[in-house]
Design an enzyme around this catalytic site. Structure first.
Site, PDB file in Angstrom:
ATOM      1  N   GLY A 203       0.819  -1.215   0.000  1.00 54.93           N
ATOM      2  CA  GLY A 203       0.000   0.000   0.000  1.00 54.93           C
ATOM      3  C   GLY A 203       0.841   1.248   0.000  1.00 54.93           C
ATOM      4  O   GLY A 203       2.033   1.200  -0.295  1.00 54.93           O
ATOM      5  N   ASN A 204       0.233   2.361   0.295  1.00 57.55           N
ATOM      6  CA  ASN A 204       0.975   3.635   0.340  1.00 57.55           C
ATOM      7  C   ASN A 204       0.406   4.525   1.431  1.00 57.55           C
ATOM      8  O   ASN A 204      -0.576   4.191   2.069  1.00 57.55           O
ATOM      9  CB  ASN A 204       0.939   4.316  -1.028  1.00 57.55           C
ATOM     10  CG  ASN A 204      -0.470   4.634  -1.457  1.00 57.55           C
ATOM     11  OD1 ASN A 204      -1.148   5.464  -0.861  1.00 57.55           O
ATOM     12  ND2 ASN A 204      -0.941   3.932  -2.486  1.00 57.55           N
TER      13      ASN A 204
END
Ligand code: CTP
Length: 399
Positions: A203-204
């Protein structure tokens, strides 16, 4: 600024308490004028304590101060939230049978009505005609949000979130008014997550704040907004909210909504890669101590596809570029190159890193067009940046 906050008698009156706080925190003087039935939902003491001003509902109270005229004359902005079907009907008919409707008749200030009612009432020809009458007279009537209503029912009729109403009110006073009225926009926000196994993902850091601010600003300016929210950390905004997790889900949701949209803004941080084969069970440590190798495959570029396909004639496609400068160029150099490569009409370029851009309340951006020309610069709160982005989009809609 001197604001009158009118409150009509509906369950959503409790949300007007939050709106009152937002307006007070923004430094405005707020006089609350509930209808008599609104006091069945939230009592006078709450309004008086939070506004710091007396509260009257009838034209026969405070007669010595001619309240029914004075309040409307002093107001620089009148906001009614919730505006019930009955309130809309009385306002459309020009009645003055309580202090709120009398104030609406007296004031020359901008008026913003935030409706809340059951879907059947909102869609009834009588209400439709009343809203049309009010709008024809220059009254700003927000589109209600869709979602859970008071009972088990769902549909259009929910009071827009207090943040949206406050933003709409301030936009009115700042002269932007409802310049996106009748427009449909799609905004993606947050960050996609690609599963590695049932508990882990790639993810980020995107919180979704800037995307949600864009949705809120567009709704405030009268647009019908679909927010495609990927794992956002903040409450959503918009008339419709579609929650997604992965890039594939985001792509499907954005493309479905984009078919009817005048503008698509890809503010989401989309994962460029995903694991080829997410494990069906949790990945375990191996006895021999060898770490797993995770093979990745590239995700489709949702923005570049939208720019290429133009799912609706004349659609404006806006991208974001989260950049860090490096040996090959500055943040702006990379942004300009990306604008050309992706073919979006506008690209909003900002610098990101550990502390800038992601998760913060402010942003600093440059908006470039497809030729790489700088068309706007903005820094400030994410709401201010959002308005600056819509200011840059606006002329493209007329072109
Ligand atoms: N974007 C997208 N689909 C992807 C990747 C990005 O739609 N698979 C969109 C983002 O929503 C954003 C824009 O493209 O509007 C730019 O995202 P960014 O991550 O900065 O660009 P990348 O395509 O990842 O380019 P690079 O890795 O070369 O920086």
């Amino acid at each position: 600024m001197r604001v009158v906050l009118g409150v009509a008698g509906g369950i959503a009156a409790y949300k007007a308490v939050l709106l009152l706080r937002l307006l007070r925190e923004a430094g405005h003087e707020v006089r609350v004028v509930p209808t008599p039935s609104a006091l069945e939902f939230v009592g006078r003491a709450t309004w008086e304590a939070l506004s710091g001003q007396p509260v009257t509902t009838h034209v026969f109270e405070d007669v010595d101060q001619v309240a029914h005229v004075a309040i409307g004359q002093r107001a620089e902005l009148v906001v009614v939230a919730p505006a019930t079907a009955d309130l809309l009907a009385r306002a459309a008919a020009g009645r003055a049978d309580d202090l709120l409707t009398a104030t609406l008749l007296v004031t020359r200030a901008p008026v913003l009505l935030a409706p809340a009612m059951h879907t059947e009432m909102w869609e009834h020809p009588a209400t439709v005609a009343n809203v049309a009458t009010l709008r024809a007279r220059g009254v700003h009537v927000l589109e209600p949000a869709s979602g859970r209503l008071t009972g088990a029912d769902t549909g259009p009729g929910r009071l827009p979130e207090p943040e949206v109403i406050a933003a709409a009110a301030l936009a009115l006073v700042h002269g932007r008014g409802e310049d996106l009225a009748g427009r449909r926009v799609v905004v993606s926000a947050g960050g996609t997550r690609e599963p590695l196994d049932p508990v882990r993902f790639l993810g980020n850091r995107s919180s979704g704040r800037q995307g949600v601010a864009l949705a809120r600003a567009a709704a405030a300016r009268g647009a019908q907004v679909t927010l495609v929210a990927a794992n956002i950390d903040v409450p959503p905004a918009g008339s419709e909210v579609v929650r997604v997790g992965t890039t594939a889900e985001l792509r499907d949701a954005v493309r479905a909504a984009a078919k009817d949209a005048d503008v698509v803004v890809m503010a989401a941080a989309v994962s460029d890669f995903r694991p080829v084969n997410p494990a069906a069970d949790k990945i375990k440590k191996r006895a021999d101590g060898v770490a797993p190798t995770i093979e990745l495959v590239e995700n489709p570029d949702v923005l570049a596809e939208l720019a290429r396909d133009r799912l609706r004639d004349g659609q404006v496609v806006v991208g974001f570029a989260a950049e860090t400068g490096d040996a090959h160029g500055s943040v702006l150099d990379h942004g300009v190159a990306k604008a050309r490569r992706k073919g979006a009409d506008l690209l909003v370029v900002n610098a990101v890193g550990e502390r800038v851009g992601f998760g913060t309340d402010t942003n600093d951006v440059v908006v470039v067009d497809r030729e790489g020309r700088v068309v706007a610069r903005a820094d400030g709160t994410k709401d201010e940046v959002a308005h600056a982005v819509w200011d840059a989009v606006r002329p493209l809609l007329d072109a």
